[in-house]
Design a protein around this motif. Structure first.
Motif, PDB file in Angstrom:
ATOM      1  N   ARG A  15      -1.797   3.506 -12.220  1.00  0.00           N
ATOM      2  CA  ARG A  15      -1.212   2.385 -12.600  1.00  0.00           C
ATOM      3  C   ARG A  15      -1.927   1.193 -12.073  1.00  0.00           C
ATOM      4  O   ARG A  15      -2.129   0.088 -12.284  1.00  0.00           O
ATOM      5  N   ILE A  16      -2.004   1.478 -10.642  1.00  0.00           N
ATOM      6  CA  ILE A  16      -2.554   0.371  -9.690  1.00  0.00           C
ATOM      7  C   ILE A  16      -4.046  -0.035 -10.347  1.00  0.00           C
ATOM      8  O   ILE A  16      -4.445  -1.172 -10.327  1.00  0.00           O
ATOM      9  N   GLU A  17      -4.838   1.090 -10.520  1.00  0.00           N
ATOM     10  CA  GLU A  17      -6.203   0.842 -11.112  1.00  0.00           C
ATOM     11  C   GLU A  17      -6.228  -0.041 -12.416  1.00  0.00           C
ATOM     12  O   GLU A  17      -7.057  -0.767 -12.453  1.00  0.00           O
ATOM     13  N   GLN A  18      -5.224   0.392 -13.249  1.00  0.00           N
ATOM     14  CA  GLN A  18      -5.085  -0.512 -14.576  1.00  0.00           C
ATOM     15  C   GLN A  18      -4.870  -1.811 -14.345  1.00  0.00           C
ATOM     16  O   GLN A  18      -5.121  -2.811 -15.333  1.00  0.00           O
ATOM     17  N   ALA A  19      -3.999  -2.164 -13.157  1.00  0.00           N
ATOM     18  CA  ALA A  19      -3.649  -3.650 -13.039  1.00  0.00           C
ATOM     19  C   ALA A  19      -4.434  -4.442 -12.137  1.00  0.00           C
ATOM     20  O   ALA A  19      -4.228  -5.344 -11.935  1.00  0.00           O
ATOM     21  N   THR A  20      -5.666  -3.567 -11.704  1.00  0.00           N
ATOM     22  CA  THR A  20      -6.688  -4.341 -10.790  1.00  0.00           C
ATOM     23  C   THR A  20      -6.979  -5.918 -11.397  1.00  0.00           C
ATOM     24  O   THR A  20      -7.078  -7.008 -10.767  1.00  0.00           O
ATOM     25  N   GLY A  21      -7.287  -5.820 -12.719  1.00  0.00           N
ATOM     26  CA  GLY A  21      -7.825  -7.196 -13.382  1.00  0.00           C
ATOM     27  C   GLY A  21      -6.765  -8.253 -13.174  1.00  0.00           C
ATOM     28  O   GLY A  21      -6.982  -9.380 -12.945  1.00  0.00           O
ATOM     29  N   LEU A  97      -7.820 -15.925   2.024  1.00  0.00           N
ATOM     30  CA  LEU A  97      -7.854 -15.291   0.877  1.00  0.00           C
ATOM     31  C   LEU A  97      -7.390 -13.859   0.855  1.00  0.00           C
ATOM     32  O   LEU A  97      -6.579 -13.460  -0.202  1.00  0.00           O
ATOM     33  N   VAL A  98      -7.801 -13.096   1.679  1.00  0.00           N
ATOM     34  CA  VAL A  98      -7.595 -11.552   1.781  1.00  0.00           C
ATOM     35  C   VAL A  98      -5.789 -11.606   1.787  1.00  0.00           C
ATOM     36  O   VAL A  98      -5.285 -10.958   1.128  1.00  0.00           O
ATOM     37  N   ARG A  99      -5.357 -12.488   2.656  1.00  0.00           N
ATOM     38  CA  ARG A  99      -3.918 -12.550   2.843  1.00  0.00           C
ATOM     39  C   ARG A  99      -3.047 -12.993   1.482  1.00  0.00           C
ATOM     40  O   ARG A  99      -2.211 -12.204   0.978  1.00  0.00           O
ATOM     41  N   THR A 100      -3.656 -13.791   0.614  1.00  0.00           N
ATOM     42  CA  THR A 100      -3.118 -14.313  -0.593  1.00  0.00           C
ATOM     43  C   THR A 100      -3.074 -12.936  -1.494  1.00  0.00           C
ATOM     44  O   THR A 100      -2.156 -12.713  -1.980  1.00  0.00           O
ATOM     45  N   ALA A 101      -4.161 -12.291  -1.752  1.00  0.00           N
ATOM     46  CA  ALA A 101      -4.665 -11.276  -2.580  1.00  0.00           C
ATOM     47  C   ALA A 101      -3.566  -9.993  -2.131  1.00  0.00           C
ATOM     48  O   ALA A 101      -3.097  -9.451  -2.996  1.00  0.00           O
ATOM     49  N   ILE A 102      -3.256  -9.688  -0.727  1.00  0.00           N
ATOM     50  CA  ILE A 102      -2.538  -8.878  -0.345  1.00  0.00           C
ATOM     51  C   ILE A 102      -0.903  -9.067  -0.787  1.00  0.00           C
ATOM     52  O   ILE A 102      -0.279  -8.309  -1.157  1.00  0.00           O
ATOM     53  N   ALA A 103      -0.750 -10.396  -0.570  1.00  0.00           N
ATOM     54  CA  ALA A 103       0.829 -10.693  -0.952  1.00  0.00           C
ATOM     55  C   ALA A 103       1.139 -10.537  -2.453  1.00  0.00           C
ATOM     56  O   ALA A 103       2.078 -10.326  -2.736  1.00  0.00           O
ATOM     57  N   VAL A 104       0.076 -10.981  -3.178  1.00  0.00           N
ATOM     58  CA  VAL A 104       0.048 -10.758  -4.524  1.00  0.00           C
ATOM     59  C   VAL A 104       0.231  -9.334  -4.812  1.00  0.00           C
ATOM     60  O   VAL A 104       1.345  -9.086  -5.662  1.00  0.00           O
ATOM     61  N   THR A 105      -0.520  -8.467  -4.311  1.00  0.00           N
ATOM     62  CA  THR A 105      -0.440  -7.245  -4.674  1.00  0.00           C
ATOM     63  C   THR A 105       1.030  -6.468  -4.097  1.00  0.00           C
ATOM     64  O   THR A 105       1.544  -5.730  -4.851  1.00  0.00           O
ATOM     65  N   GLU A 106       1.512  -6.942  -3.063  1.00  0.00           N
ATOM     66  CA  GLU A 106       2.800  -6.451  -2.516  1.00  0.00           C
ATOM     67  C   GLU A 106       3.909  -6.924  -3.497  1.00  0.00           C
ATOM     68  O   GLU A 106       4.637  -6.111  -3.830  1.00  0.00           O
ATOM     69  N   ASP A 107       3.759  -8.101  -4.013  1.00  0.00           N
ATOM     70  CA  ASP A 107       4.957  -8.519  -5.122  1.00  0.00           C
ATOM     71  C   ASP A 107       4.959  -7.855  -6.096  1.00  0.00           C
ATOM     72  O   ASP A 107       5.910  -7.466  -6.752  1.00  0.00           O
ATOM     73  N   ASN A 108       3.735  -7.125  -6.379  1.00  0.00           N
ATOM     74  CA  ASN A 108       3.790  -6.365  -7.748  1.00  0.00           C
ATOM     75  C   ASN A 108       3.777  -4.771  -7.730  1.00  0.00           C
ATOM     76  O   ASN A 108       3.782  -4.104  -8.644  1.00  0.00           O
ATOM     77  N   LEU A 109       4.078  -4.351  -6.239  1.00  0.00           N
ATOM     78  CA  LEU A 109       4.124  -2.939  -6.148  1.00  0.00           C
ATOM     79  C   LEU A 109       5.260  -2.295  -6.645  1.00  0.00           C
ATOM     80  O   LEU A 109       5.235  -1.159  -7.433  1.00  0.00           O
ATOM     81  N   PRO A 110       6.503  -3.041  -6.818  1.00  0.00           N
ATOM     82  CA  PRO A 110       7.509  -2.250  -7.493  1.00  0.00           C
ATOM     83  C   PRO A 110       7.420  -1.834  -9.088  1.00  0.00           C
ATOM     84  O   PRO A 110       8.019  -0.970  -9.428  1.00  0.00           O
ATOM     85  N   GLY A 111       6.520  -2.721  -9.644  1.00  0.00           N
ATOM     86  CA  GLY A 111       6.253  -2.310 -11.030  1.00  0.00           C
ATOM     87  C   GLY A 111       5.157  -1.072 -11.137  1.00  0.00           C
ATOM     88  O   GLY A 111       4.825  -0.839 -12.272  1.00  0.00           O
ATOM     89  N   LEU A 112       4.371  -1.170 -10.207  1.00  0.00           N
ATOM     90  CA  LEU A 112       3.115  -0.159 -10.297  1.00  0.00           C
ATOM     91  C   LEU A 112       3.549   1.267  -9.460  1.00  0.00           C
ATOM     92  O   LEU A 112       3.047   2.217  -9.755  1.00  0.00           O
ATOM     93  N   ALA A 113       4.362   1.201  -8.476  1.00  0.00           N
ATOM     94  CA  ALA A 113       4.448   2.502  -7.705  1.00  0.00           C
ATOM     95  C   ALA A 113       6.211   2.854  -7.826  1.00  0.00           C
ATOM     96  O   ALA A 113       6.986   1.981  -8.015  1.00  0.00           O
ATOM     97  N   GLY A 114       6.429   4.094  -8.072  1.00  0.00           N
ATOM     98  CA  GLY A 114       7.908   4.398  -8.124  1.00  0.00           C
ATOM     99  C   GLY A 114       8.494   4.315  -6.673  1.00  0.00           C
ATOM    100  O   GLY A 114       7.723   3.888  -5.705  1.00  0.00           O
ATOM    101  N   PRO A 115       9.947   4.453  -6.625  1.00  0.00           N
ATOM    102  CA  PRO A 115      10.662   4.190  -5.514  1.00  0.00           C
ATOM    103  C   PRO A 115      10.101   5.015  -4.208  1.00  0.00           C
ATOM    104  O   PRO A 115      10.300   4.704  -3.323  1.00  0.00           O
ATOM    105  N   THR A 116       9.901   6.337  -4.819  1.00  0.00           N
ATOM    106  CA  THR A 116       9.233   7.301  -3.652  1.00  0.00           C
ATOM    107  C   THR A 116       7.850   6.751  -3.012  1.00  0.00           C
ATOM    108  O   THR A 116       7.492   6.753  -1.921  1.00  0.00           O
ATOM    109  N   ASP A 117       7.101   6.494  -3.969  1.00  0.00           N
ATOM    110  CA  ASP A 117       5.517   5.916  -3.574  1.00  0.00           C
ATOM    111  C   ASP A 117       5.257   4.591  -2.865  1.00  0.00           C
ATOM    112  O   ASP A 117       4.574   4.234  -2.080  1.00  0.00           O
TER     113      ASP A 117
END
Length: 389
Positions: A15-21, A97-117
């Protein structure tokens, strides 16, 4: 079923891979909103950033799958952009730039990883970010080293051309533009003996001192001479006084002021000509201007100094009238004696004084001073030779 990092499910990685774009697009959008300097980047450089973000996200996916391939995967992130990006976007900006990209990724993690992951992926993301920071530092260190080496070679080439005289009369050379001399303002050239020790140490000291003055500089050691060309200084002699400690013993000569970098060649040649002629004036001040050494430069065979003496001293006197030429010639022939000059011209001594003051006003050389008398004597000789040749 687990694959890759312990505890991270293969479905989560997929799911993370599919969401990279999508994550890359959101990251760039946030950069545009939050980073003013990013909005000002040209379109091609913004596209480089987008490529780096996508490469970083894909490398994170691969990193989750390949726990032992850290160096290769983090190193590949910046391979997506050309080396020129390191010149356009500095290290501090890259961190943003890295900090911004990481923050966006963290914000979207709940929809990409399950509660355990999710907690595991967040932890791995932080570790990956640390390794990305090291990769960025390596990229910028390498770019700085390459740039510094390239700049030193180019600087040496330009100084060599200035010393050889091959740039005299040329427009702004591309080499100077590549060194950042697009709008350097006034140009100053200073020449003197090179100090003892390694040339690199002397050049480093030149650059350190000029940076503290807020000026751009090029420098080179040729044989036993140190040549310094500085952009942004309208007072070459004052600058030479500030740079005296970087030179070895002996004369230090500042070329005449120049309005822009197109005259770098001519002012450098004037400084070098003055340095060659300086031994003929043992009591010259240190530093001394090349203009003050014009008589010695003429005797040393400098055609530019000869032309300068004719243009700035002899012709203004002639244009001001025969009476000034006659008066200064009589004064010099009388050994600088006012009364003898007055008798020779059948005028009052005060008239001679007035005319001599006019001479100084017209050509800038004072007949009653030893150096001024020398310049005037040589100017008259050159002018007469030119008139009757």
């Amino acid at each position: 079923m687990n694959a890759g990092r312990p505890g991270v499910d293969a479905e989560t990685i997929r799911r993370i891979e599919q969401a990279t774009g999508r994550l890359a697009t959101k990251s760039v959008a946030r950069m545009d909103d939050e980073l003013p300097w990013f909005r000002e980047l040209p379109a091609d450089q913004r596209s480089w950033v987008s490529l780096v973000v996508q490469a970083g996200l894909q490398s994170f996916v691969d990193w989750l799958r390949s726990p032992d391939d850290v160096l290769r995967l983090t190193g590949e992130v910046f391979a997506a952009a050309p080396q020129a990006m390191a010149r356009s976007v500095n290290l501090q900006q890259t961190v943003e730039l890295v900090r911004t990209a990481i923050a966006v990724t963290e914000d979207n993690l709940p929809g990409l990883a399950g509660p355990t992951d999710e907690p595991i992926v967040r932890e791995q993301l932080l570790r990956f970010t640390r390794d990305i920071a090291f990769a960025a530092a390596r990229v910028y260190a390498g770019a700085a080293e390459n740039r510094g080496s390239w700049d030193r070679r180019l600087e040496a080439l330009v100084i060599d051309k200035l010393v050889s005289g091959s740039l005299v009369g040329d427009p702004l050379p591309s080499q100077l533009a590549a060194l950042g001399w697009h709008d350097a303002g006034p140009i100053a050239a200073i020449a003197g003996s090179a100090p003892d020790g390694a040339p690199d140490a002397a050049l480093a000291e030149v650059h350190a001192r000029t940076r503290r003055l807020g000026l751009d500089a090029m420098a080179g050691v040729h044989a036993d001479r140190l040549v310094v060309v500085v952009g942004g200084s309208a007072e070459p002699l004052d600058l030479a006084r500030r740079l005296l400690p970087v030179f070895g013993p002996g004369p230090v000569v500042a070329g005449p002021p120049a309005k822009d970098v197109s005259a770098a060649g001519s002012v450098t040649q004037a400084a070098l000509s003055g340095l060659r002629a300086a031994p003929a004036w043992p009591t010259a001040p240190r530093p001394v201007s090349a203009d003050a050494l014009v008589p010695e430069r003429v005797l040393a065979g400098d055609p530019d100094a000869r032309s300068q003496l004719l243009e700035t001293v002899y012709r203004p006197l002639v244009e001001a009238g025969d009476v000034l030429v006659e008066t200064v010639a009589a004064f010099l022939d009388a050994g600088g004696a006012l009364e003898a000059t007055a008798r020779a011209l059948f005028v009052h001594a005060n008239t001679v004084r007035y005319r001599l003051r006019r001479v100084a006003e017209v050509c800038g050389e004072t007949p009653t001073e030893a150096r001024g008398a020398l310049a005037l004597r040589m100017a008259l000789i050159l002018g007469r030779l030119e008139t009757y040749s």
